[in-house]
Scaffold this active site. Structure first.
Site, PDB file in Angstrom:
ATOM      1  N   ASP A 136       0.827  -1.205   0.000  1.00 48.64           N
ATOM      2  CA  ASP A 136       0.000   0.000   0.000  1.00 48.64           C
ATOM      3  C   ASP A 136       0.862   1.256   0.000  1.00 48.64           C
ATOM      4  O   ASP A 136       0.542   2.241   0.652  1.00 48.64           O
ATOM      5  CB  ASP A 136      -0.922  -0.014   1.224  1.00 48.64           C
ATOM      6  CG  ASP A 136      -2.054   1.005   1.119  1.00 48.64           C
ATOM      7  OD1 ASP A 136      -2.375   1.425  -0.006  1.00 48.64           O
ATOM      8  OD2 ASP A 136      -2.614   1.376   2.166  1.00 48.64           O
ATOM      9  N   CYS A 193     -25.240 -12.946  -1.728  1.00 50.87           N
ATOM     10  CA  CYS A 193     -25.094 -12.134  -0.508  1.00 50.87           C
ATOM     11  C   CYS A 193     -24.749 -10.693  -0.868  1.00 50.87           C
ATOM     12  O   CYS A 193     -23.908 -10.429  -1.725  1.00 50.87           O
ATOM     13  CB  CYS A 193     -23.999 -12.721   0.380  1.00 50.87           C
ATOM     14  SG  CYS A 193     -23.685 -11.766   1.891  1.00 50.87           S
ATOM     15  N   CYS A 196     -22.632  -6.549   2.730  1.00 51.53           N
ATOM     16  CA  CYS A 196     -21.741  -5.379   2.772  1.00 51.53           C
ATOM     17  C   CYS A 196     -22.423  -4.151   2.180  1.00 51.53           C
ATOM     18  O   CYS A 196     -22.269  -3.035   2.699  1.00 51.53           O
ATOM     19  CB  CYS A 196     -20.427  -5.680   2.068  1.00 51.53           C
ATOM     20  SG  CYS A 196     -20.571  -6.230   0.354  1.00 51.53           S
ATOM     21  N   CYS A 216     -17.097   6.994   1.346  1.00 52.57           N
ATOM     22  CA  CYS A 216     -16.599   5.967   2.262  1.00 52.57           C
ATOM     23  C   CYS A 216     -16.059   6.608   3.549  1.00 52.57           C
ATOM     24  O   CYS A 216     -15.267   7.558   3.500  1.00 52.57           O
ATOM     25  CB  CYS A 216     -15.499   5.166   1.574  1.00 52.57           C
ATOM     26  SG  CYS A 216     -14.733   3.921   2.630  1.00 52.57           S
ATOM     27  N   CYS A 250     -19.719  -9.237   6.857  1.00 52.83           N
ATOM     28  CA  CYS A 250     -19.401 -10.294   5.900  1.00 52.83           C
ATOM     29  C   CYS A 250     -19.365 -11.660   6.579  1.00 52.83           C
ATOM     30  O   CYS A 250     -18.572 -11.879   7.501  1.00 52.83           O
ATOM     31  CB  CYS A 250     -18.057 -10.010   5.237  1.00 52.83           C
ATOM     32  SG  CYS A 250     -17.552 -11.293   4.063  1.00 52.83           S
TER      33      CYS A 250
END
Length: 358
Positions: A136, A193, A196, A216, A250
């Site tokens: 990252d 599903c 989320c 977000c 989740c």
């Protein structure tokens, strides 16, 4: 060779390793569409690097293969039922909630250091080779490389999911000049599903596999440097650094692994702490408390911005007569004359929330 690499990686605390090729051209249209929609918000570096993210050999000339690795980050003592424990934190408005990954040491330093040690172990086995390690920290399509190398599949929240490890892990890569056979990709298992999508407080997951970072909470409290949009502030609740909701909801995270590293154990004062305590941190104390951790990168000003929003939400939610209300007002008022207009504006907003929900 990969068998030996996996053994080395396990010794260093990695939970899985894989190998990906460097032809990521099929991912370029999706990256360009995401950028053209402005979903990266103020993360201008995402647009500045452009397609370089999808072209490993341009970032590090000579790269032929990419070693990918996972490091679990749930603290070693995380109890069973930890998702319920984390949801309960969100129901205590006078306390601040910090994302799980950020309660320990800065993962950039921890993971990159161990990737470098992994490369050194490989070199000791086969001889010197060209490599660069990332986590990252550079224009790298981490999730794309991870899914191609079998670390997991891309969940509908856009994070990588593994059947045996959920999504509570960091990703890292070593770009190498070795021609290594790619490991098989994982099959997706989200099915119908959409937990989320349903739980996201700000509806930042605008469609399966599409995230608008501008909405977000992790982006707003960490990456975004300016004022948090007023319409979104009440939706932040008591989240003051990051957000775990999509991962908490989740089902696959019941298999999330605990870290074997002490680095990711929660530091004292970064869980179950009163918002008044956080508002009381001077810049010097903020720097001392967050030294070596990821929170420090946002600086004291943004920290106070985030905590002020949470305090305003608490004032709107707590019933009249709650003993936490007075200290919250006082802690906010102490910053009414702060040198930063960013802090002052969010404090004003927070104080105006007093009684809004009563």
């Amino acid at each position: 060779m990969l068998v030996r690499v996996r053994a080395f990686a396990q010794d260093l605390g990695f939970s899985a390793v894989g190998v990906a090729g460097v032809d990521l051209s099929s991912a370029e249209p999706g990256l360009l569409a995401w950028l053209s929609n402005g979903f990266h918000g103020s993360m201008d570096y995402m647009a500045a690097h452009g397609l370089r993210r999808a072209r490993p050999a341009e970032l590090v000339p000579g790269t032929v293969s990419v070693l990918t690795a996972r490091v679990d980050y749930l603290p070693r003592g995380t109890p069973d039922g930890w998702q319920a424990v984390e949801f309960e934190r969100l129901e205590r408005p006078a306390e601040g909630t910090v994302s799980l990954y950020a309660r320990g040491r800065d993962y950039h330093k921890v993971v990159r250091g161990r990737l470098q040690r992994l490369a050194e172990r490989i070199a000791a086995e086969i001889g010197p080779f060209g490599h660069r390690a990332f986590t990252d920290s550079a224009p790298v399509l981490e999730a794309e490389l991870a899914t191609r190398s079998g670390q997991g599949w891309r969940g509908k929240h856009t994070l990588v999911l593994a059947r045996e490890g959920g999504s509570m892990f960091f990703l890292g890569e070593i770009y190498v000049d070795l021609a290594l056979p790619a490991t098989p990709a994982a099959e997706p298992h989200c099915g119908s599903c959409q937990a989320c999508l349903d739980i996201c407080p700000t509806r930042a997951i605008v469609a399966p596999y599409r995230l608008d970072a501008r909405r977000c909470i992790s982006y707003l409290t960490i990456e975004h440097a300016g004022p948090i949009p007023e319409a979104l502030r009440p939706l932040l609740g008591n989240r003051i650094y990051g957000c775990d909701d999509c991962q908490l909801a989740c089902p696959w995270n019941k298999y999330a692994g605990r870290s074997v590293l002490p680095d990711f154990d929660a530091r004292t004062g970064l869980a179950d702490e009163a918002l008044t305590t956080y508002l009381g941190w001077s810049e010097e104390e903020f720097l001392r408390r967050t030294e070596g951790g990821p929170i420090r990168r946002i600086g004291h000003e943004r920290w106070l911005r985030n905590v002020a929003v949470a305090a305003g939400n608490a004032l709107a939610q707590l019933p009249e007569g709650d003993p936490a209300r007075g200290p919250l007002r006082q802690a906010l008022a102490a910053h009414a004359g702060h040198p930063s207009e960013l802090v002052r504006e969010h404090v004003r907003w927070a104080l105006e929330r007093d009684g809004a929900g009563v």
